[in-house]
Design a protein around this motif. Structure first.
Motif, PDB file in Angstrom:
ATOM      1  N   ASP A   1      -4.908  -5.784  -4.211  1.00 46.42           N
ATOM      2  CA  ASP A   1      -5.633  -5.418  -5.423  1.00 46.42           C
ATOM      3  C   ASP A   1      -4.834  -4.456  -6.296  1.00 46.42           C
ATOM      4  O   ASP A   1      -5.374  -3.820  -7.194  1.00 46.42           O
ATOM      5  CB  ASP A   1      -6.993  -4.800  -5.073  1.00 46.42           C
ATOM      6  N   THR A   2      -3.539  -4.314  -6.016  1.00 50.16           N
ATOM      7  CA  THR A   2      -2.711  -3.396  -6.791  1.00 50.16           C
ATOM      8  C   THR A   2      -1.534  -4.137  -7.417  1.00 50.16           C
ATOM      9  O   THR A   2      -1.142  -5.211  -6.968  1.00 50.16           O
ATOM     10  CB  THR A   2      -2.145  -2.271  -5.896  1.00 50.16           C
ATOM     11  N   ALA A   3      -0.941  -3.516  -8.427  1.00 47.95           N
ATOM     12  CA  ALA A   3       0.230  -4.099  -9.069  1.00 47.95           C
ATOM     13  C   ALA A   3       1.512  -3.760  -8.329  1.00 47.95           C
ATOM     14  O   ALA A   3       2.544  -4.385  -8.561  1.00 47.95           O
ATOM     15  CB  ALA A   3       0.318  -3.594 -10.511  1.00 47.95           C
ATOM     16  N   TRP A   4       1.466  -2.772  -7.432  1.00 45.24           N
ATOM     17  CA  TRP A   4       2.687  -2.291  -6.791  1.00 45.24           C
ATOM     18  C   TRP A   4       2.832  -2.774  -5.352  1.00 45.24           C
ATOM     19  O   TRP A   4       3.940  -2.780  -4.826  1.00 45.24           O
ATOM     20  CB  TRP A   4       2.713  -0.752  -6.792  1.00 45.24           C
ATOM     21  N   GLY A   5       1.737  -3.155  -4.688  1.00 39.64           N
ATOM     22  CA  GLY A   5       1.770  -3.418  -3.256  1.00 39.64           C
ATOM     23  C   GLY A   5       1.755  -4.885  -2.865  1.00 39.64           C
ATOM     24  O   GLY A   5       1.383  -5.226  -1.741  1.00 39.64           O
ATOM     25  N   ASN A   6       2.135  -5.774  -3.765  1.00 39.97           N
ATOM     26  CA  ASN A   6       2.198  -7.204  -3.467  1.00 39.97           C
ATOM     27  C   ASN A   6       3.108  -7.883  -4.486  1.00 39.97           C
ATOM     28  O   ASN A   6       3.381  -7.310  -5.556  1.00 39.97           O
ATOM     29  CB  ASN A   6       0.786  -7.809  -3.483  1.00 39.97           C
ATOM     30  N   PRO A   7       3.629  -9.072  -4.182  1.00 38.77           N
ATOM     31  CA  PRO A   7       3.506  -9.783  -2.903  1.00 38.77           C
ATOM     32  C   PRO A   7       4.229  -9.030  -1.798  1.00 38.77           C
ATOM     33  O   PRO A   7       5.110  -8.197  -2.058  1.00 38.77           O
ATOM     34  CB  PRO A   7       4.162 -11.138  -3.197  1.00 38.77           C
ATOM     35  N   LEU A   8       3.887  -9.341  -0.556  1.00 37.79           N
ATOM     36  CA  LEU A   8       4.353  -8.539   0.567  1.00 37.79           C
ATOM     37  C   LEU A   8       5.873  -8.511   0.676  1.00 37.79           C
ATOM     38  O   LEU A   8       6.447  -7.452   0.927  1.00 37.79           O
ATOM     39  CB  LEU A   8       3.736  -9.063   1.867  1.00 37.79           C
ATOM     40  N   ASP A   9       6.546  -9.642   0.511  1.00 36.53           N
ATOM     41  CA  ASP A   9       8.007  -9.665   0.662  1.00 36.53           C
ATOM     42  C   ASP A   9       8.678  -8.704  -0.326  1.00 36.53           C
ATOM     43  O   ASP A   9       9.592  -7.956   0.034  1.00 36.53           O
ATOM     44  CB  ASP A   9       8.551 -11.078   0.473  1.00 36.53           C
ATOM     45  N   LYS A  10       8.233  -8.724  -1.571  1.00 31.79           N
ATOM     46  CA  LYS A  10       8.800  -7.842  -2.604  1.00 31.79           C
ATOM     47  C   LYS A  10       8.484  -6.383  -2.274  1.00 31.79           C
ATOM     48  O   LYS A  10       9.357  -5.510  -2.353  1.00 31.79           O
ATOM     49  CB  LYS A  10       8.244  -8.224  -3.970  1.00 31.79           C
ATOM     50  N   TYR A  11       7.236  -6.129  -1.933  1.00 29.01           N
ATOM     51  CA  TYR A  11       6.819  -4.761  -1.605  1.00 29.01           C
ATOM     52  C   TYR A  11       7.602  -4.218  -0.409  1.00 29.01           C
ATOM     53  O   TYR A  11       8.093  -3.084  -0.422  1.00 29.01           O
ATOM     54  CB  TYR A  11       5.309  -4.749  -1.338  1.00 29.01           C
ATOM     55  N   ARG A  12       7.773  -5.046   0.612  1.00 23.96           N
ATOM     56  CA  ARG A  12       8.519  -4.599   1.795  1.00 23.96           C
ATOM     57  C   ARG A  12       9.973  -4.296   1.460  1.00 23.96           C
ATOM     58  O   ARG A  12      10.533  -3.306   1.936  1.00 23.96           O
ATOM     59  CB  ARG A  12       8.453  -5.661   2.901  1.00 23.96           C
ATOM     60  N   ALA A  13      10.581  -5.125   0.670  1.00 20.60           N
ATOM     61  CA  ALA A  13      11.975  -4.889   0.299  1.00 20.60           C
ATOM     62  C   ALA A  13      12.115  -3.564  -0.434  1.00 20.60           C
ATOM     63  O   ALA A  13      13.072  -2.797  -0.200  1.00 20.60           O
ATOM     64  CB  ALA A  13      12.484  -6.041  -0.564  1.00 20.60           C
ATOM     65  N   GLU A  14      11.174  -3.257  -1.318  1.00 24.01           N
ATOM     66  CA  GLU A  14      11.210  -1.984  -2.043  1.00 24.01           C
ATOM     67  C   GLU A  14      10.950  -0.804  -1.105  1.00 24.01           C
ATOM     68  O   GLU A  14      11.587   0.255  -1.235  1.00 24.01           O
ATOM     69  CB  GLU A  14      10.178  -2.013  -3.174  1.00 24.01           C
ATOM     70  N   ALA A  15      10.036  -0.996  -0.158  1.00 33.64           N
ATOM     71  CA  ALA A  15       9.742   0.073   0.801  1.00 33.64           C
ATOM     72  C   ALA A  15      10.948   0.381   1.684  1.00 33.64           C
ATOM     73  O   ALA A  15      11.218   1.549   2.011  1.00 33.64           O
ATOM     74  CB  ALA A  15       8.533  -0.312   1.664  1.00 33.64           C
ATOM     75  N   VAL A  16      11.688  -0.642   2.066  1.00 31.86           N
ATOM     76  CA  VAL A  16      12.874  -0.439   2.906  1.00 31.86           C
ATOM     77  C   VAL A  16      13.906   0.410   2.166  1.00 31.86           C
ATOM     78  O   VAL A  16      14.528   1.313   2.749  1.00 31.86           O
ATOM     79  CB  VAL A  16      13.467  -1.790   3.335  1.00 31.86           C
ATOM     80  N   VAL A  17      14.080   0.167   0.876  1.00 35.27           N
ATOM     81  CA  VAL A  17      15.009   0.985   0.080  1.00 35.27           C
ATOM     82  C   VAL A  17      14.575   2.448   0.114  1.00 35.27           C
ATOM     83  O   VAL A  17      15.397   3.358   0.304  1.00 35.27           O
ATOM     84  CB  VAL A  17      15.076   0.475  -1.373  1.00 35.27           C
ATOM     85  N   ARG A  18      13.284   2.681  -0.055  1.00 32.83           N
ATOM     86  CA  ARG A  18      12.781   4.067  -0.011  1.00 32.83           C
ATOM     87  C   ARG A  18      12.996   4.679   1.366  1.00 32.83           C
ATOM     88  O   ARG A  18      13.484   5.817   1.498  1.00 32.83           O
ATOM     89  CB  ARG A  18      11.293   4.091  -0.380  1.00 32.83           C
ATOM     90  N   LEU A  19      12.636   3.956   2.404  1.00 30.92           N
ATOM     91  CA  LEU A  19      12.673   4.510   3.755  1.00 30.92           C
ATOM     92  C   LEU A  19      14.097   4.760   4.244  1.00 30.92           C
ATOM     93  O   LEU A  19      14.301   5.611   5.126  1.00 30.92           O
ATOM     94  CB  LEU A  19      11.930   3.583   4.714  1.00 30.92           C
ATOM     95  N   ARG A  20      15.070   4.077   3.671  1.00 31.41           N
ATOM     96  CA  ARG A  20      16.461   4.378   4.043  1.00 31.41           C
ATOM     97  C   ARG A  20      16.849   5.795   3.632  1.00 31.41           C
ATOM     98  O   ARG A  20      17.795   6.367   4.175  1.00 31.41           O
ATOM     99  CB  ARG A  20      17.401   3.348   3.412  1.00 31.41           C
TER     100      ARG A  20
END
Length: 275
Positions: free
Chosen positions: A175-194
């Protein structure tokens, strides 16, 4: 089970030991944008004080979460009001006039606020820049990465991380503009978590952390710096709702004395050099 301490209410006035106050930064004078600041009751007894900086959960009435700075509990629950300066940061609405209680508001403004606020507190109140622990519950657990690791500059503020319930990149938020689709969101999260770069991170979740573990493993981010801790909230508190919280999805369980909270508090105190 009784709480180990009573969380102080937010007051109007100047900061003082044992007092929790609302503070508006100069850039937001004339608005309702504010953070809360608590100076420990033994403030000034140390050469410098570690900080615990909190991001709150969403407005979510089913769990009792209001999303408000004033109703945050986690930082105090972890430290019981001693030794650590406790700061609860706001998320800033898109009009920059108030604190946002659901998700991020203006993400860039929220990040900029943290970048300006935390160094000021460190300078003014004998804060230890080598021990600034970022913590968060629910939305705040995601925000520890989504906001706290947004870029290299904000990520340098933190020495360690503690989160409860949820983790950036684990699941889609449809229901958000930032947290989907999952593949895109995960790729962005991995950049942050590094950007964690080996700093300690203790992640708790009610009952199971398998989803967090699988995500970190898949992303090549798992390591000894991540402590993943399934906390059996419903076993620790057989009666929910109770006099203190109405749902197992809560940031209040660390305020009570049980094996899970003792382990975490020992870790927090060790990071802060507190005996």
């Amino acid at each position: 089970m009784e709480p180990l301490a009573q969380i102080p209410p937010v007051e109007i006035g100047s900061p003082a030991p044992g007092k929790r106050v609302s503070v508006t930064e100069p850039e937001f004078e004339g608005t309702d944008v504010h953070h809360s600041l608590y100076l420990p009751h033994n403030f000034g007894k140390r050469a410098s004080h570690p900080l615990i900086v909190e991001l709150t959960g969403n407005f979510y009435p089913a769990s009792g979460s209001t999303g408000r700075v004033e109703d945050a509990h986690l930082g105090y629950s972890l430290t019981l009001g001693r030794d650590f300066i406790w700061v609860v940061l706001p998320y800033i609405t898109k009009d920059h006039l108030r604190n946002e209680v659901t998700w991020w508001g203006d993400e860039n403004a929220t990040v900029a606020y943290a970048k300006a606020c935390i160094p000021r507190i460190i300078e003014k109140y004998q804060g230890d820049p080598q021990c600034v622990i970022l913590c968060g519950f629910s939305r705040g657990a995601i925000g520890a990465s989504y906001i706290g690791l947004r870029d290299d500059n904000i990520s340098r503020l933190w020495s360690a991380f503690f989160t409860i319930d949820h983790f950036d990149g684990v699941r889609a938020w449809s229901d958000t503009a930032w947290g989907n689709p999952l593949d895109k969101y995960r790729a962005e999260a991995v950049v942050r978590l590094r950007r964690v770069q080996g700093r300690p991170w203790w992640a708790c979740q009610d009952n199971s952390v398998d989803d967090i573990s699988a995500f970190l493993e898949e992303a090549g981010l798992s390591g000894e710096n991540f402590i993943l801790d399934p906390v059996p909230v419903k076993q620790l508190f057989p009666r929910i709702p109770n006099d203190y919280f109405i749902h197992a999805h809560t940031d209040l369980w660390p305020l009570f004395d049980h094996p899970s909270s003792r382990r975490i508090r020992d870790w927090i105190y060790q990071l802060g050099g507190v005996k």
